[in-house]
Write a protein that holds these residues in place. Structure first.
Motif, PDB file in Angstrom:
ATOM      1  N   THR A  99       0.818  -1.222   0.000  1.00  0.00           N
ATOM      2  CA  THR A  99       0.000   0.000   0.000  1.00  0.00           C
ATOM      3  C   THR A  99       0.848   1.267   0.000  1.00  0.00           C
ATOM      4  N   SER A 100       2.157   1.133   0.076  1.00  0.00           N
ATOM      5  CA  SER A 100       3.034   2.306   0.128  1.00  0.00           C
ATOM      6  C   SER A 100       4.030   2.240  -1.028  1.00  0.00           C
ATOM      7  N   LEU A 128      -5.276   3.816  -6.446  1.00  0.00           N
ATOM      8  CA  LEU A 128      -5.009   2.857  -5.381  1.00  0.00           C
ATOM      9  C   LEU A 128      -6.033   3.002  -4.260  1.00  0.00           C
ATOM     10  N   ASP A 129      -6.619   1.879  -3.870  1.00  0.00           N
ATOM     11  CA  ASP A 129      -7.447   1.815  -2.664  1.00  0.00           C
ATOM     12  C   ASP A 129      -6.510   1.448  -1.515  1.00  0.00           C
ATOM     13  N   ARG A 130      -6.157   2.423  -0.709  1.00  0.00           N
ATOM     14  CA  ARG A 130      -5.153   2.192   0.336  1.00  0.00           C
ATOM     15  C   ARG A 130      -5.641   1.218   1.408  1.00  0.00           C
ATOM     16  N   GLY A 133      -5.222  -2.171  -0.859  1.00  0.00           N
ATOM     17  CA  GLY A 133      -4.036  -2.333  -1.701  1.00  0.00           C
ATOM     18  C   GLY A 133      -4.368  -2.630  -3.149  1.00  0.00           C
TER      19      GLY A 133
END
Length: 282
Positions: A99-100, A128-130, A133
């Motif tokens: 996610t980063s 991106l859906d944080r 992911g």
């Protein structure tokens, strides 16, 4: 009888993509151009049968579904024709969705969706859906075999390009091999390339954009540069993403001889355009 019918259909120019997906996968797969250096292992096959590149393996970008512990996982490996949502996650070495990401060329991830015969090409930037992911975007898809290529830098890591196959069922006429093409016309612009590719050597390519015979001098910055060049090797779609030095001059080093399709993204009159050129590397 079924196999014979498929061969006859192919010879006739119409292919049912699901009927030839095994043949396409067997004929076109990860390729190592040079012998594996001493002390390096060949890429190992993952649980799903896709090739994985070991850390340090000299494999051209986009040929492996996994590398250095990272894996590209499509939400759907088969989608219908038309404008469709393409979604995927990048799974990290810890087995969890990443996610980063670090920003590279003003984006956290560059996505290329290209048909295997190189008649369809999209360079897009998914969202991106944080929380999950999952990355997603919409792209138009015609029947055929496609390759999804994700170009990204996991936070604090190295640049990676991972690829996965996407099938779009339906009948299609596979395009013949393209000849060398140094000029393309895009929405009234004429794009030309000067220079030659030499395998294993740094080659300079200069792009020029003209309209009605006059140079276009008001190109707009796109992703922080005058233009972006993506080169794909015909046959296996080995991937190079190149950014210019001065203007539209690109330093390119291709890994082998063969045919390379060059897709130049540039901005003009408030719109991003893509020119398609083809060169042979000696």
């Amino acid at each position: 009888m079924k196999a014979a019918a498929r061969v006859a259909g192919f010879v006739g120019g119409l292919v049912v993509v699901l009927g030839v997906s095994w043949a396409a996968g067997a004929a076109v797969g990860p390729v190592v151009d040079d012998p594996v250096p001493a002390g390096h292992a060949m890429p190992a096959a993952g649980d799903d049968g896709h090739q994985e590149a070991a850390s340090g393996e000299h494999l051209p970008g986009g040929l492996a579904v996994a590398q250095d512990g990272y894996r590209l996982v499509l939400a759907d490996g088969v989608l219908p024709a038309g404008r469709q949502r393409v979604a995927f996650t990048v799974v990290g070495p810890d087995g969890r969705p990443v996610t980063s990401y670090d920003v590279a060329h003003e984006k956290r991830l560059h996505l290329v969706v290209v048909r295997r015969d190189l008649t369809g090409f999209r360079h897009v930037h998914p969202v991106l859906d944080r929380a999950t992911g999952e990355w997603s975007t919409e792209v138009p898809l015609a029947a055929g075999a496609w390759r999804v290529l994700a170009d990204f830098v996991p936070a604090g890591g190295e640049d990676l390009v991972l690829g996965a196959d996407l099938l779009v069922p339906g009948r299609f006429a596979p395009a013949p091999a393209a000849p060398v093409t140094r000029t393309d016309t895009v929405d009234g612009d004429t794009v030309t390339v000067d220079g030659d590719l030499v395998a294993g050597e740094h080659s300079m390519l200069t792009m020029a954009v003209t309209r009605d015979g006059a140079p276009v001098t008001d190109l707009e910055p796109y992703l922080g540069a005058a233009g972006h060049l993506i080169a794909l090797r015909e046959g296996d779609l080995a991937y190079l993403h190149v950014h210019p030095g001065d203007g539209l001059e690109f330093g390119v080093e291709v890994p082998s001889s063969g045919t390379y399709h060059l897709f130049l993204d540039y901005a003009h009159d408030g719109a991003v355009r893509t020119a398609h050129l083809v060169l042979e590397a000696s």
